[in-house]
Structure formats: C-alpha cells, structure tokens
Design an enzyme around this catalytic site. Structure first.
Site, PDB file in Angstrom:
ATOM      1  CG  ASP A   1      -1.889   1.116   1.273  1.00  0.00           C
ATOM      2  OD1 ASP A   1      -1.465   2.272   1.407  1.00  0.00           O
ATOM      3  OD2 ASP A   1      -3.100   0.840   1.171  1.00  0.00           O
TER       4      ASP A   1
ATOM      5  CB  ALA B   1      -2.135  -3.472  13.224  1.00  0.00           C
ATOM      6  CE1 TYR B   2      -4.057  -2.589   4.729  1.00  0.00           C
ATOM      7  CE2 TYR B   2      -3.143  -0.365   4.653  1.00  0.00           C
ATOM      8  CZ  TYR B   2      -3.630  -1.481   4.002  1.00  0.00           C
ATOM      9  OH  TYR B   2      -3.691  -1.493   2.628  1.00  0.00           O
ATOM     10  N   GLY B   3      -0.519  -0.460   8.683  1.00  0.00           N
ATOM     11  CA  GLY B   3       0.713   0.131   8.163  1.00  0.00           C
ATOM     12  C   GLY B   3       1.934  -0.697   8.517  1.00  0.00           C
TER      13      GLY B   3
ATOM     14  CB  SER C   1       0.595  -5.738   8.427  1.00  0.00           C
ATOM     15  OG  SER C   1      -0.305  -4.965   7.648  1.00  0.00           O
TER      16      SER C   1
END
Length: 242
Positions: free
Chosen positions: A145, A157-159, A161
């Site tokens: 991303d 956590a998305y960043g 990951s």
C-alpha cells in the site's frame, strides 16, 4: 492465452483487488485456486469468471487468520494431489479496520490484522514453496500500500504489516534468487475504486479513481513469461507501463 495451464492461487479472491486479479488472469487462461473465508464472495467471482469464458476455477474457503499450521499444510497437500505443482501465488488478502492512534489501538485488532496481512502470508508461502519449486518458473506477488509504506500516522497495525510484508518479500527474493526459478515481487495498486479504499476514505469522490479493471495488465505481466528474471522489485501500478 499467455497463462494457459498456469496454476495460480489467489488469497482474498472474494475482495475487490483479488477478484479483479482473478478475472484478469482467468481471461488469459490461468487455472485459478480462489481462496477466501467468504463463500458468497467466492461464488460471485466464480460466476464472473465462468461468464467471461475463463476456465472454471476452484473455490477454497479458508480463514487465513483462524487456520492452524496443520490446515495450511493440508491445503498444500490437496493442491499437490490435484495439480502436482504451482506456478503462481498472489497474496491479495488484507485486513483494515480503521485509522487508529497507537495509544488506543486494541490488542485484538492489532493481532488479527498482523495475522491476516503478515503471518498468513508467511505460512502460506512456506507451505507452498515446494510446489512452486516444482515448476520451471513461478511467481509470488505480494500486495502492499503506497500510503502505509510511508509510515503515516494512524495507519496502525495495517501500516506496520505492509511495511513488514515488503521486507519479507525482499528477504524471500534474495533467498530464492540463486535458483532463478521463483521470482518474488511486490505490487502497490495505488488509489483505485476498491472496497478497502471506500472503507478507508468514505468521503472521497470515487468517480475520480481508476477502476479495478485498470490493474489487469500489471497482474498479467507479473505472472506471465514477460516478467521472468525480474525479482525483488516493487511495482507501482499507477506508473507501470509495459
């Protein structure tokens, strides 16, 4: 039909990006294994592929976060029994709940996001590597991303990951480079009109974003023979040109 008889597994195949990739690859003749925890979403993609004239795919309902290591290995064994080898693996599954400050990030959300976005990618890659190595050439593609890669505030956590996933992809590419059989690359789709984008930016004018079909050419490139020998790279779909 540049991908004729190429067996490719797609995680998150019921999602926007995964579904778009499945349709694009199926149109090029690929034999697809569609992985997702949602059966209705899998069925929708299955129907779209069949209606477009693609080869009938295999649906494999699977919970990436909840499955045990034994279940991952069982999946690999089933694929080996049916196909003997694997030519492609697309990690398209992604978990994103909301933009959240670290100070109030829930532990459960943190763990679940890392399980889906990072740990599952590791487990699946590990159990499928022997099948990929049985092919003359094979391709592994991870999905990152552009926003998360910049370690932006509140990406949580998305960043984390996605940053870790890109590092994992580079490490794997280095380890496999000597064999010259398996190429490992990362795709950054960029802003596209996808369900995840709508969830992250609900007020954004989606009419100004490229459609999911705009990614078809880069998905096909990363899995067909044109990309053989190219590994350890990050591809930005917004600037990609064949």
């Amino acid at each position: 039909m540049s991908l004729n008889k190429q067996v490719i597994l797609i995680t998150g195949a019921g999602g926007g990006l995964g579904g778009a990739a499945a349709l694009a690859l199926a149109k090029q003749g690929a034999e697809l294994i569609l992985l997702d925890k949602s059966i209705p979403k899998l069925e929708k993609v299955y129907d779209a592929i069949v209606e477009s004239g693609g080869q009938e795919p295999v649906m494999y309902p699977f919970d990436l976060a909840g499955a045990s290591e034994a279940q991952y290995q069982e999946m690999a064994d089933v694929i080996e029994q049916r196909y003997g080898a694997l030519q492609g693996l697309l990690h398209s599954a992604a978990e994103f709940s909301a933009f959240t400050p670290i100070a109030i990030h829930k532990t459960q959300d943190w763990g679940h996001t890392l399980n889906v976005n990072l740990n599952a990618a590791f487990l699946l890659t590990r159990v499928l590597l022997p099948l990929l190595q049985k092919s003359q050439h094979a391709s592994i593609v991870f999905t990152s991303d552009s926003g998360a890669r910049q370690a932006r505030a509140y990406s949580g956590a998305y960043g984390v990951s996605k940053i870790a996933l890109e590092g994992f992809a580079k490490i794997l590419a280095e380890e496999l480079e000597g064999g010259e059989k398996i190429r490992v690359n990362t795709l950054v789709p960029g802003p596209v009109d996808s369900p995840l984008r709508k969830k992250a930016y609900p007020a954004e004018d989606k009419a100004k974003l490229p459609g999911l079909q705009s990614l078809a050419s880069i998905y096909c490139y990363l899995f067909d023979s044109a990309s053989i020998g190219i590994t350890g790279q990050v591809f930005d779909a917004q600037t990609f040109k064949i």
